[in-house]
Each structure stands twice: as C-alpha cells, then as structure tokens.
Scaffold this active site. Structure first.
Site, PDB file in Angstrom:
ATOM      1  NE  ARG A   1       3.563  -5.767  -5.435  1.00  0.00           N
ATOM      2  CZ  ARG A   1       2.379  -5.330  -5.848  1.00  0.00           C
ATOM      3  NH1 ARG A   1       1.727  -5.988  -6.798  1.00  0.00           N
ATOM      4  NH2 ARG A   1       1.832  -4.260  -5.327  1.00  0.00           N
TER       5      ARG A   1
ATOM      6  CE  LYS B   1       6.068   5.526  -3.161  1.00  0.00           C
ATOM      7  NZ  LYS B   1       4.783   4.824  -3.304  1.00  0.00           N
TER       8      LYS B   1
HETATM    9 MN    MN Z   1       6.451   1.443  -3.663  1.00  0.00          MN
END
Ligand code: MN
Ligand code: ZN
Length: 492
Positions: A344, A270
């Site tokens: 997920r 990120k």
């Molecule tokens: Mn993530």
C-alpha cells in the site's frame, strides 16, 4: 508452437481430434473419417460406450483408412457452451494432445458447436490451445526426451475469418504468457531494475515506455515508495507504459500494479515457511505489463496507461523501521507500523502520481495486497473494492466472461477510521479485523474523485488452481479480465 488454420479435410499425419456432441452422432469431418475407416470409429464408440458427454475422450489408434490416431472429445450439449467454455475446451484438447507426445495435431471445428460463427468458435478454441501450451522451462538444464508439439491445426470452414479473428486472441495470450513469465521468474533474477529493463523492449510494439529512477522519485516526493525500497541493494523503479490507440483528446484508462519483486516483510520479517512464494508479490505489476502488451499487440482503439511500482522489501541496517513516519507524494504522512504492509505504501505514491499526471478516466490497481483476502475468498475470486458502481459492475461482468472472477467487498467511513493515527495522518495497518478492507481504505486516501477500483489479487496471481487453460504457478491472472473490460466497454 505454431497454431494454424486449414479447411476441413482429413489430415495426412498427426493426431486428429474430433469434437463430438452428446448423443448427436458423427457429422461433418467426423462422419467422413468414420466412412474412410469403414465404420471403425462408430464401432469403437459403441464398444466403449462413448456418448460425447462433456470432457470425456476416446483414443482410437490406427482405425484404418490411413488414419494414424483419432481422439474423440465429448463436448456435451453444444447449445450450453459459452465462449469461455470453448476456450476451456481448446485448452482441454491441447492437454490431451500434449499427453500423447505427438509433434502435430489437428482439431476439427466444423461441427456447429454453439450457434457462434465458425470463425469465432475456431479462434476461441485456438485461444484455449495457446493458453494451455505455455511452459516455463528456462531453468531446466536438460532437454525433454520426447520431441515437443510443433503445430496444432484448426480445421474450420471459415479459415480466413478464423485466422483474422485469432490475431486478437493471440495478442491477449501473448500478454498472459508475459505475465506468467514475470511471476514465475526467481527473485534474484527479476529484481526491480531487471523488471524495468524487461519492459523497455515492449516499445517495439508501439508502447511508450518510460522508466523512473529513485532520484526522480525523490524529486516528486515519493517517500512512501522509497521507504520500502531502502533496505534493498536493488534500486526502485517505476515504469510507465503508454498506449495511444484512441482519439488524441480522450482521457486514458489507467492500470496500476504493485511490483514487489520479493517481499521478505522487511524488519517485520515473515516466517520462513512459504516465504519463497513472495517472488510472486509482483503479480499485479506482471498483469499490467501483460495487459499493455496485449492492448498494443492487438492495436486496441483506446488510450491506456500502465504504471508499475517496482521495489524489493528487505531487512537491512538501512531498512525502514516499524514506527517510521514518511511523507507521501500526496503530502499525507504515514506511520509505518508494520514494514510487511508495504504494498500500500508503494501504491500510495504511484496512484497519486498517475491521477495527478495523466488525469485518467478511471484507475484500476492490482495488488497482491493482503493475506486476509485469501481468508475471505480463497483462490476463486479476487477481492474488488471500488468508489464507482458502474466500474465495479463492469469488472464483475468481465470476470464472469473470462473466468477471472472478482467479488466486491465494502468501503465505508467506519472502516476508514480504523487507520487514523495519533501522530501521523494515517497508519499502514489496521490490525487483523477486516484486513483487506482497511488496506483498500488506505489506498482510497490516495485517490481523489476519479473512478477507481482496487483488485486484491493475493489469492489469484500465484499458485492459482490449475485449469484447462492454465497449468502455470504464475497464472497471468487479470490480463484476460482487463482486456475484456477494455474491449467491451471502452473501445471505439
Ligand atoms: Mn508484505
Ligand atoms: Zn507484499
């Protein structure tokens, strides 16, 4: 801080809060206080133009008659107040009390505020007080200069009833506070192993707590979850908490939480800006922990399972790569195209495990799953996805009642197709469009016909808009929502 209940009489010390309905004049204890100080309170009201309009206050210092400090708190039209408004009112009065830096305060709840039973009104207001006074000061090395608030006394004609009723609210607030603590903790302290160790003491409240290690997960074939954890120096854990308060044969309700204790994004790293907030990527797991504590503490008449998948997502020489294909516990293969779509992967294995092992009546998962849910709904609603209209409807109602609101988004085969992969069965990202929906479609592939709901709490679990009952970065969002769902529809 202690919350207690007492019968309505004028307190000898501390701040006295009087709830004043709009244009209703002073009644009960407020009228008595006004008499005691020879009408000084009514004169102050007239001079300040205080009418009791909702959320307005009037601070009267030393009005005479032995009263130290009286604060009038406007409650507007009593008939318009919902139970949630009373909790908010309690929170707001607690905010006023805190600002006065007093050690003790009394709130007179002897006015007929809503047509609710006095014990209900008093315990709702007490609940709001308890939710509001939470603070997270563990990492402050200096003590505050003023002495902290020690006690808030609720003055009510039905003190025994209120005290008893408050026990359930208190249990829920403790669950909320646990969830807030967990979200607020820094990621160097609350890594997966530490998180799991913090769950063990919950056993003293009657929960059965079991902790699964990577070796056990490997045996079960949980390679989707393990793949996320493999770049971290901290081992993964799954914690299962069981509460058996219902009938022996009753199917349990199951709550599943994403617990990524820090999400760097992994190899698909990120940007630096705001990455520190990713300590909150375990907000779903925190909520499940808080809920399980609440259910156990108030001895809910229901069977429930809380399962949380705890991992840290880090870049490393051993970390999983974009392009890796992993085989999940379900047997389905997953192409990991973006290592930042890791939540997920964790949930895929935990959902499958819970459904297989516990045959639950329903499964609800909570996950700080997608940034896209913030684009769609901001911070006011969590995203709700479900394969079951009744469950979705009940969650919507519980959200409205508790102020932890959810908004339903669609699932459909057309969205599901987007995550097909040419080599593996499924890919872990469907691209930018409908990002929250394709994430939910992914989860659905790991749920069979069991009623299921997915709450995307990326916008609500952390840095939630502050309110009268929450001033914390980690809001403990979802504990009150799910407790309400259980209490309203599944107990008894
Ligand atoms: Mn993530
Ligand atoms: Zn994440």
């Amino acid at each position: 801080m202690k919350i207690s209940f007492s019968s309505p009489s004028l307190p000898k010390s501390g701040v006295l809060i009087l709830l004043v309905p709009e244009s209703g004049g002073l009644t009960g204890l407020a009228a008595k206080a006004d008499q005691r100080c020879q009408g000084q309170i009514s004169r102050a009201m007239a001079a300040a133009g205080f009418t009791g309009r909702r959320d307005t206050t009037l601070d009267i210092v030393a009005p005479g008659g032995g009263l130290g400090r009286v604060v009038l708190f406007g409650i507007g039209a009593p008939a318009s107040l919902r139970p949630l408004d009373l909790e908010m009112l309690g929170g707001a009065t607690a905010g006023v009390i805190q600002a006065l830096k007093t050690e003790s305060a009394s709130i007179a709840v002897d006015v007929d505020v809503t047509g609710l039973a006095p014990r209900e009104a008093a315990s709702l207001i007490a609940s709001g007080v308890q939710l509001r006074v939470y603070s997270f000061t563990r990492y402050k090395s200096k003590k505050p200069e003023t002495r902290p608030l020690r006690e808030v006394v609720l003055l009510t004609p039905d003190l025994r009833g209120a005290r008893q009723r408050f026990e359930a609210f208190e249990a829920v607030a403790e669950g909320v506070h646990l969830a807030r603590d967990l979200v607020n903790e820094p990621p160097n302290v609350l890594h997966p192993v530490a998180f799991a160790e913090r769950m063990r003491p919950l056993a003293k409240h009657g929960l059965k707590v079991s902790v699964m290690t990577p070796a056990q997960m490997r045996k079960l074939g949980m390679n989707a979850l393990l793949g996320v954890a493999q770049g971290s120096s901290h081992e993964a854990r799954i914690v299962v908490m069981e509460w058996r308060g219902g009938k022996a044969g009753d199917q349990p309700l199951a709550f599943i939480g994403k617990g990524v204790t820090f999400d760097s994004g992994g190899i698909s790293i990120k940007p630096a800006q705001g990455m520190e907030d990713m300590k909150g990527d375990m907000g779903g797991a925190a909520c499940v922990a808080g809920l399980m504590l609440a259910l156990a503490r108030r001895k809910a008449k229901v069977n429930a399972i809380g399962a949380i998948g705890l991992v840290e997502n880090m870049p490393d020489g051993k970390a999983q790569r974009p392009g890796d294909i992993v085989t999940s516990m379900s047997g389905q293969t997953i192409a990991v195209l973006n290592t930042d779509a890791e939540g997920r992967l964790v949930l895929a294995d935990v959902l499958w495990y819970v459904q297989d092992r516990f045959k639950p009546r329903f499964m609800i998962d909570l996950a700080t799953l997608t940034g896209a849910i913030l684009v769609a709904l901001g911070k006011e609603h969590a995203g709700l996805f479900s394969n079951n209209d009744e469950l979705a409807q009940r969650l919507a109602e519980a959200g409205y009642a508790t102020g932890e609101k959810v908004w339903r988004l669609p699932l459909a085969p057309e969205y599901d197709k987007i995550i097909d992969h040419d080599v593996a069965d499924v890919k872990n990202t469907g691209g930018r469009h409908a990002g929250s929906i394709t994430a939910a479609q992914f989860l659905q592939r790991f749920v069979n016909s069991v009623p299921w709901a997915h709450l995307d709490v990326a916008g609500t679990a952390m840095d939630t808009p502050r309110s009268a009952i929450n001033q914390s970065w980690g809001a403990g969002w979802g504990v009150r929502l799910l407790n309400r769902l259980v209490a309203q529809y599944y107990e008894g």
